[in-house]
Scaffold this motif. Structure first.
Motif, PDB file in Angstrom:
ATOM      1  N   TYR A  24       0.948  -1.114   0.195  1.00  0.00           N
ATOM      2  CA  TYR A  24       0.225  -0.233   0.358  1.00  0.00           C
ATOM      3  C   TYR A  24       0.725   1.168  -0.425  1.00  0.00           C
ATOM      4  O   TYR A  24       0.377   2.553  -0.965  1.00  0.00           O
ATOM      5  N   LEU A  25       2.166   1.463   0.822  1.00  0.00           N
ATOM      6  CA  LEU A  25       3.011   2.785   0.749  1.00  0.00           C
ATOM      7  C   LEU A  25       3.678   2.645  -0.402  1.00  0.00           C
ATOM      8  O   LEU A  25       3.579   3.482  -1.858  1.00  0.00           O
ATOM      9  N   LYS A  35      -4.038   4.987  -6.629  1.00  0.00           N
ATOM     10  CA  LYS A  35      -5.707   5.841  -5.204  1.00  0.00           C
ATOM     11  C   LYS A  35      -4.649   6.437  -4.173  1.00  0.00           C
ATOM     12  O   LYS A  35      -5.476   7.296  -3.626  1.00  0.00           O
ATOM     13  N   GLN A  36      -2.886   6.575  -4.685  1.00  0.00           N
ATOM     14  CA  GLN A  36      -2.995   7.190  -3.814  1.00  0.00           C
ATOM     15  C   GLN A  36      -2.795   8.787  -4.211  1.00  0.00           C
ATOM     16  O   GLN A  36      -2.256   9.515  -3.708  1.00  0.00           O
ATOM     17  N   TYR A  37      -2.375   8.476  -5.665  1.00  0.00           N
ATOM     18  CA  TYR A  37      -3.056   9.596  -6.528  1.00  0.00           C
ATOM     19  C   TYR A  37      -3.922  11.017  -5.681  1.00  0.00           C
ATOM     20  O   TYR A  37      -4.781  11.853  -5.617  1.00  0.00           O
ATOM     21  N   LEU A  38      -5.801   9.634  -5.638  1.00  0.00           N
ATOM     22  CA  LEU A  38      -6.420  10.089  -4.487  1.00  0.00           C
ATOM     23  C   LEU A  38      -6.550  10.556  -3.736  1.00  0.00           C
ATOM     24  O   LEU A  38      -6.636  11.430  -3.131  1.00  0.00           O
ATOM     25  N   ALA A  39      -6.135   9.609  -3.328  1.00  0.00           N
ATOM     26  CA  ALA A  39      -5.736  10.532  -1.739  1.00  0.00           C
ATOM     27  C   ALA A  39      -5.308  11.790  -1.368  1.00  0.00           C
ATOM     28  O   ALA A  39      -5.780  12.670  -0.935  1.00  0.00           O
ATOM     29  N   ILE A  40      -3.985  11.972  -2.381  1.00  0.00           N
ATOM     30  CA  ILE A  40      -3.360  13.350  -2.093  1.00  0.00           C
ATOM     31  C   ILE A  40      -4.515  13.842  -2.036  1.00  0.00           C
ATOM     32  O   ILE A  40      -4.433  15.518  -1.597  1.00  0.00           O
ATOM     33  N   ALA A  41      -4.935  14.269  -4.273  1.00  0.00           N
ATOM     34  CA  ALA A  41      -6.122  15.255  -4.021  1.00  0.00           C
ATOM     35  C   ALA A  41      -6.574  15.506  -3.190  1.00  0.00           C
ATOM     36  O   ALA A  41      -7.309  16.597  -3.223  1.00  0.00           O
ATOM     37  N   ARG A 139       8.104   1.099 -11.644  1.00  0.00           N
ATOM     38  CA  ARG A 139       8.783   2.236 -10.757  1.00  0.00           C
ATOM     39  C   ARG A 139       9.206   3.363 -10.292  1.00  0.00           C
ATOM     40  O   ARG A 139       9.414   4.117  -9.708  1.00  0.00           O
ATOM     41  N   LEU A 140       9.315   3.490 -11.916  1.00  0.00           N
ATOM     42  CA  LEU A 140       8.901   5.361 -11.957  1.00  0.00           C
ATOM     43  C   LEU A 140       7.447   5.955 -11.975  1.00  0.00           C
ATOM     44  O   LEU A 140       7.476   6.785 -11.375  1.00  0.00           O
ATOM     45  N   ASN A 141       6.970   5.052 -11.898  1.00  0.00           N
ATOM     46  CA  ASN A 141       5.505   5.192 -11.583  1.00  0.00           C
ATOM     47  C   ASN A 141       5.339   5.388  -9.821  1.00  0.00           C
ATOM     48  O   ASN A 141       5.216   6.469  -9.125  1.00  0.00           O
ATOM     49  N   MET A 142       6.225   4.538  -9.548  1.00  0.00           N
ATOM     50  CA  MET A 142       5.967   4.533  -7.636  1.00  0.00           C
ATOM     51  C   MET A 142       6.894   6.026  -7.150  1.00  0.00           C
ATOM     52  O   MET A 142       6.385   6.873  -6.274  1.00  0.00           O
ATOM     53  N   LEU A 143       8.094   6.109  -7.915  1.00  0.00           N
ATOM     54  CA  LEU A 143       8.798   7.510  -7.641  1.00  0.00           C
ATOM     55  C   LEU A 143       7.980   8.717  -8.151  1.00  0.00           C
ATOM     56  O   LEU A 143       7.900   9.785  -7.147  1.00  0.00           O
ATOM     57  N   SER A 144       7.029   8.535  -9.568  1.00  0.00           N
ATOM     58  CA  SER A 144       6.099   9.828  -9.319  1.00  0.00           C
ATOM     59  C   SER A 144       5.581   9.830  -8.316  1.00  0.00           C
ATOM     60  O   SER A 144       4.931  11.591  -7.601  1.00  0.00           O
TER      61      SER A 144
END
Lengths: 592, 195, 223
Positions: A24-25, A35-41, A139-144
């Motif tokens: 999840y992290l 979902k992480q982007y959604l949570a940040i937004a 992994r680039l996606n996670m980095l972003s």
């Protein structure tokens, strides 16, 4: 990037990682990242909404203590806590007001709209819609997403450093933003620049992923003109962002050097040119608003055919029109600068390109309307919000003609007319488009349905309160009220507009209150909503061909695509839909 | 399965994902440097007096540095060629040379900066020096980034672990050539246009 | 909607209002038309059991004409608005009639400084006179305002005259106007210029010819 040595490698099935942290992290799963982007937004939407509340409070009742501030004891307001320092005995001083609208704009554009419409929608939908196991560079996606998280933390810290957050507007025009003494903000502005630059880096990485995934990882048979509009628009948005943000990154570095290293790129007393920043900012800024708007429109364009049970009208025309709009968006930037002191002879060419840009968007709107014609239209919540995008965007597009006309802009520029206009366009994309998308794809994302009754209440509440807020704002603008003034009552000629300001503020509060319906619905449905089947809307695109929510590897077998994404009510088929991946045995082939 | 099926099989473009991603990245880098270079040109044309300031810069040193960077592009290509032949020892040699040349470039740049700053030509001195430090600084950071990436690959090659990530040498090479090309623009714009 | 515009008191404010009116009625017509069509479609084509939707992908030219033709109309209207706008822009920003009165206005945090050249008509001489936030001009005379700024960007905004121009530090720009109705009007700053932005305003006083002569006499009694 070793996981990317070929499409086969990316199509290989990896087992889902175990353990909370990896799962999840620091997940590389595009669905978790979405979902992480959604949570940040959603987090930033709350902060942005709170700042909007304070802004509207101040404009309706300038200098009055904010409602509820009286509940805190006098001793608290005498103290030196952050809140007591920011609000003077509960009322909003001008310097804090400047921070509020600066951060409201920054947050809503860079930390709500982009994470929601590109980060969450793009990440979730692109691999599912093109039939891939994950993004090209997980992994680039996670980095972003983690770069965005760091940017968020920095922006949040900037509120609390001495001198407070940035106060030179989301456009940060120098010299005000370049010389700490002029804006009375020091580290707040530096951190603002760093946070925004990191945000750019985050979405550059995201854009590279979007484009590479779409080009390389499409399922067999999924030719470019069988891609859903959402994928097209996300990719066009990524290209626009990539090709426009570079000069502003350079500009941000230059502005930071002006502030920290004593250079004078933008400071006239040292030989600099403040208009250079405006050119760099708006060369990015105008494509940027399309970066936001296009994915919001795409949500509506995906949803309208599904609930009209009709093919999207003029699929290719829409794609071409969006290319045209994207191209034009690079040669319209100076329409933000008609009154800036640039050579007035440049104004008419830019005015002409600006007004021309209405043609591709008009085509898009007409195509949406034509999609409705002859359909069998149902009105579940996603459809209502999609129609909301259409209606609100028409209004925003039409009011844009006033701004785009250079002579009319002489009067309208920097008034509330402009504020009303860009809320009609960007609010349409971000919130109506975003909500349409959330109501529509929530079942795919979380495996449960959102409550439709609450959804309808939410829509009508939002739609009515939104128009009650922003429609009268045009009138305030025509009345001459300038943007970014902390106290309209200071001006005699604005006094007659004050009842309208009060009305706008009350409507805005109602609008914000209405979002509680969504919050309740979201969390309640997450736990207790009706379980969603794989394809609750009987839609054609590939994401509905797998389970809700999709397994870690998205598809048990990679689907093969036989046709375009909008084959609704095709002739020769008994049902009124024909999924992209379903082979048609015998009969006339309904290819697109 | 049947005629309407799979005439267009993905990927339609036979470019490896990593290379495609690198090209997208370089496209965004081009507009970044493009933005600052265009801004510099506009200012330069408006300020003829920058000629005199640019005359302070040492053309011989910069020429030397240009040669260093061009040579490092050559060694990078040779490293890639060695990857193609599967010759890991040679890969390590050429990568080591590339890293060394990159470091030489940065050190010479640092010497130049020190010299200019000691002579009082600090970033705030005038618009020209702002652009000089801004542009060469941004470029030097890119060189340093490339040096770090190349050094990581070098370590992998020395430990004989390059095989699974050998295609990264090509990606690092693309980036390294880009950084080189940027310098090919900066060198004449800053140092040579003094007449 | 347009009655919210403040009173219009310069020679070109009527042109700008006319342009705003032209755009207003044009887009207003489109607004009514598109919303009417949308509502009709939504009602007429709402779900009823047993009805099947028309299969219309809109990919042929004949079909997409339904979209392209209205698009063409939009294009023609755009061109019309541009041509009309070009004339107004020309009159306001490009073509400057010769000045009867010259002043320098300088924006600084957070006030407008107004500098008159005095009877000799030249700036930088002993009879220059500086006023704070008060711009006195005669009615029916062309006034040239040379704009500058001391610190940050300000914007010189005279709502009733429909005149707005950013004032840039390090640069002088000249704008012009000719007021048509005597009276006192607001002069405000329309570009965020710092904490005191909201308090940065002054007045434009448009005098009748006799009043203006009297005001000049009072300012420069010796001449």
């Amino acid at each position: 990037m070793s996981e990317t040595s070929g499409p086969q490698a990316a199509h290989a099935v990896h087992p889902a990682p175990q353990g909370f942290v990896r799962r999840y992290l620091f997940s590389t799963d595009h669905k978790v990242i979405a979902k992480q982007y959604l949570a940040i937004a959603l987090f930033w939407a709350v902060v942005g909404g709170l700042s909007a509340f304070l802004i509207r409070w101040q404009l309706a009742w300038p200098g009055e203590p904010v409602i509820g501030s009286g509940l805190l004891p006098e001793a608290f307001w005498d103290g030196d806590s952050w809140l007591a320092q920011s609000l003077q005995y509960g009322s909003i001083p001008a310097e804090f007001y400047n921070k509020l609208f600066t951060m409201h704009g920054t947050i809503m554009v860079f930390f709500v709209a982009m994470p929601l419409l590109l980060g969450a929608l793009g990440n979730f939908l692109i691999p599912l819609m093109v039939g891939a196991r994950d993004m090209a560079f997980p992994r680039l996606n996670m980095l972003s997403v983690w770069t965005l998280a760091v940017a968020s933390v920095i922006l949040l810290i900037s509120f609390f450093v001495p001198g407070g957050a940035a106060a030179s507007g989301w456009t940060a025009y120098p010299p005000l933003s370049a010389v700490p003494e002029l804006s009375e903000v020091n580290w707040g502005q530096n951190l603002w620049l760093i946070a925004v630059a990191l945000e750019f880096a985050s979405f550059l990485m995201g854009g590279i992923n979007f484009l590479t995934t779409t080009v390389n990882l499409r399922a067999p048979g999924l030719s470019l003109f069988r891609l859903p509009i959402m994928v097209w628009f996300q990719c066009i948005a990524a290209v626009l962002f990539m090709l426009s943000v570079g000069p502003l990154i350079a500009g941000a570095v230059m502005l930071l050097l002006d502030r920290l290293a004593g250079t004078s790129f933008f400071i006239p007393s040292g030989g600099g040119e403040p208009l250079l920043w405006q050119h760099l900012f708006w060369f990015f800024g105008h494509p940027e608003v399309y970066v936001i708007m296009i994915p919001g429109m795409a949500a509506a364009l995906e949803i309208l055919p599904v609930f009209s049970r009709k093919p999207l009208f003029g699929y290719r025309l829409i794609v071409y029109a969006t290319f045209a709009a994207g191209f034009l968006s690079f040669i319209v930037w100076a329409h933000h600068m008609f009154q800036s002191g640039m050579d007035p002879r440049l104004a008419m060419p830019f005015s002409i390109t600006t007004i021309l840009i209405s043609v591709p968007f008009a085509l898009m709107v007409f195509a949406m309307i034509a999609t409705l014609w002859g359909g069998v239209i149902r009105f579940p919540t996603p459809m209502l919000f999609a129609l909301g995008v259409l209606g609100v965007f028409i209004m925003g597009g039409l009011s844009g003609i006033f701004n785009g006309s250079a002579p009319a802009d002489i009067y309208i520029h920097d008034t509330y007319f402009v504020v009303a206009h860009f809320h009609y366009t960007l609010f349409a994309a971000t919130f109506f488009g975003g909500f349409a998308a959330i109501y529509y794809w929530f079942p795919k994302m979380f495996g449960r349905m959102l409550n439709d009754t609450l959804g309808k209440i939410h829509f009508w509440w939002t739609f009515i309160a939104f128009n009650a807020t922003f429609l009268p704002m045009h009138l305030v603008g025509l009345g001459g009220m300038m943007r970014r003034i902390a106290n309209p009552l200071n001006y005699d000629f604005l006094q007659p507009l004050q009842p309208l300001n009060v009305w706008i503020s009350i409507s805005a509060f109602v609008l914000m209150l209405g979002q509680l319906v969504f919050v309740v619905n979201f969390f309640w449905s997450l736990v207790a909503g009706r379980r969603a089947e794989a394809n609750p809307w009987q839609a054609n695109t590939l994401e509905w061909s797998t389970a809700s929510p999709p397994p870690h590897h998205n598809f048990d077998t990679i689907p093969t695509v036989y046709r375009g994404p909008y084959e609704y009510s095709p002739p020769g088929v008994a049902e009124d839909w024909l999924p992209q991946h379903r082979p048609l045995v015998g009969g006339p082939a309904a290819t697109a | 399965m049947q005629r309407e099926a799979t005439h267009a099989v993905a990927p339609a473009v036979p470019v490896p994902a990593a290379k495609l991603g690198m090209w997208w990245f370089l496209a965004s880098e081009i507009v970044t440097f493009g933005g600052i270079i265009v801004a510099y040109l506009v200012f330069r044309l408006a300020h003829p007096q920058w000629l005199e300031e640019a005359a302070h810069l040492s053309v011989p040193i910069a020429t030397f540095n240009t040669l260093v960077l061009l040579t490092s592009s050559l060694t990078m290509v040779l490293a890639f060629a060695a990857v193609d032949r599967g010759d890991e020892r040679r890969v390590a040699t050429w990568l080591a040379l590339t890293v060394a040349l990159g470091l030489v470039f940065v050190l010479v740049k640092a010497y130049e900066w020190r010299h200019e700053i000691a002579a009082g030509r600090v970033p705030g001195e005038s618009g020209f020096w702002g652009f000089y430090y801004g542009m060469t600084g941004l470029h030097a950071l890119h060189v340093l980034g490339g040096v770090v990436v190349n050094a990581c690959l070098l370590i992998a090659a020395l430990r004989r672990r390059l095989e699974p990530i050998a295609h990264r040498v090509e990606m690092a090479g693309l980036y390294w050539h880009f950084v080189d090309i940027v310098w090919i623009f900066l060198f004449p714009l800053l140092y040579l246009s003094t007449h | 909607m347009l009655r919210w515009l403040p009173e219009s008191v310069s020679t070109f404010s009527g042109d700008i209002d006319a342009l705003i009116r032209l755009i207003y009625y044009t887009v207003g017509a489109w607004f009514v038309l598109t919303f009417a069509v949308i509502l009709i479609f939504l009602v007429r084509y709402r779900y009823r059991p047993g009805r099947r939707a028309v299969y219309l992908p809109g990919n042929t030219l004949a079909q997409s004409a339904w979209v392209l033709v209205p698009g063409l109309v939009v294009l023609l209207l755009d061109i019309g608005i541009d041509i009309y706008g070009e004339r107004v822009w020309e009159a306001v920003k490009l073509h400057q009639p010769p000045a009867a009165v010259q002043v320098r206005v300088t924006g600084k945090q957070f006030a407008w400084e107004v500098l008159y050249p005095g009877p000799d008509g030249r700036f930088g001489t002993a009879d220059d006179r500086q006023l704070n936030g008060e711009l006195h001009v005669p009615v029916h005379q062309v006034v040239h305002v040379t704009l500058g700024a001391e610190d940050v960007i300000h914007s010189f905004f005279l709502p009733h005259l429909r005149l707005k121009q950013d004032a840039l530090p390090g640069r002088q720009l000249t704008v012009w106007f000719e007021a048509t109705v005597p009276g006192t009007y607001p002069l405000v700053c329309a570009e965020l210029c710092g904490t005191g932005h909201t308090g940065m305003f002054g007045r434009l006083i448009v005098h009748t010819p006799e009043d203006y002569q009297a005001w000049v006499k009072a300012q420069w009694p010796s001449s």
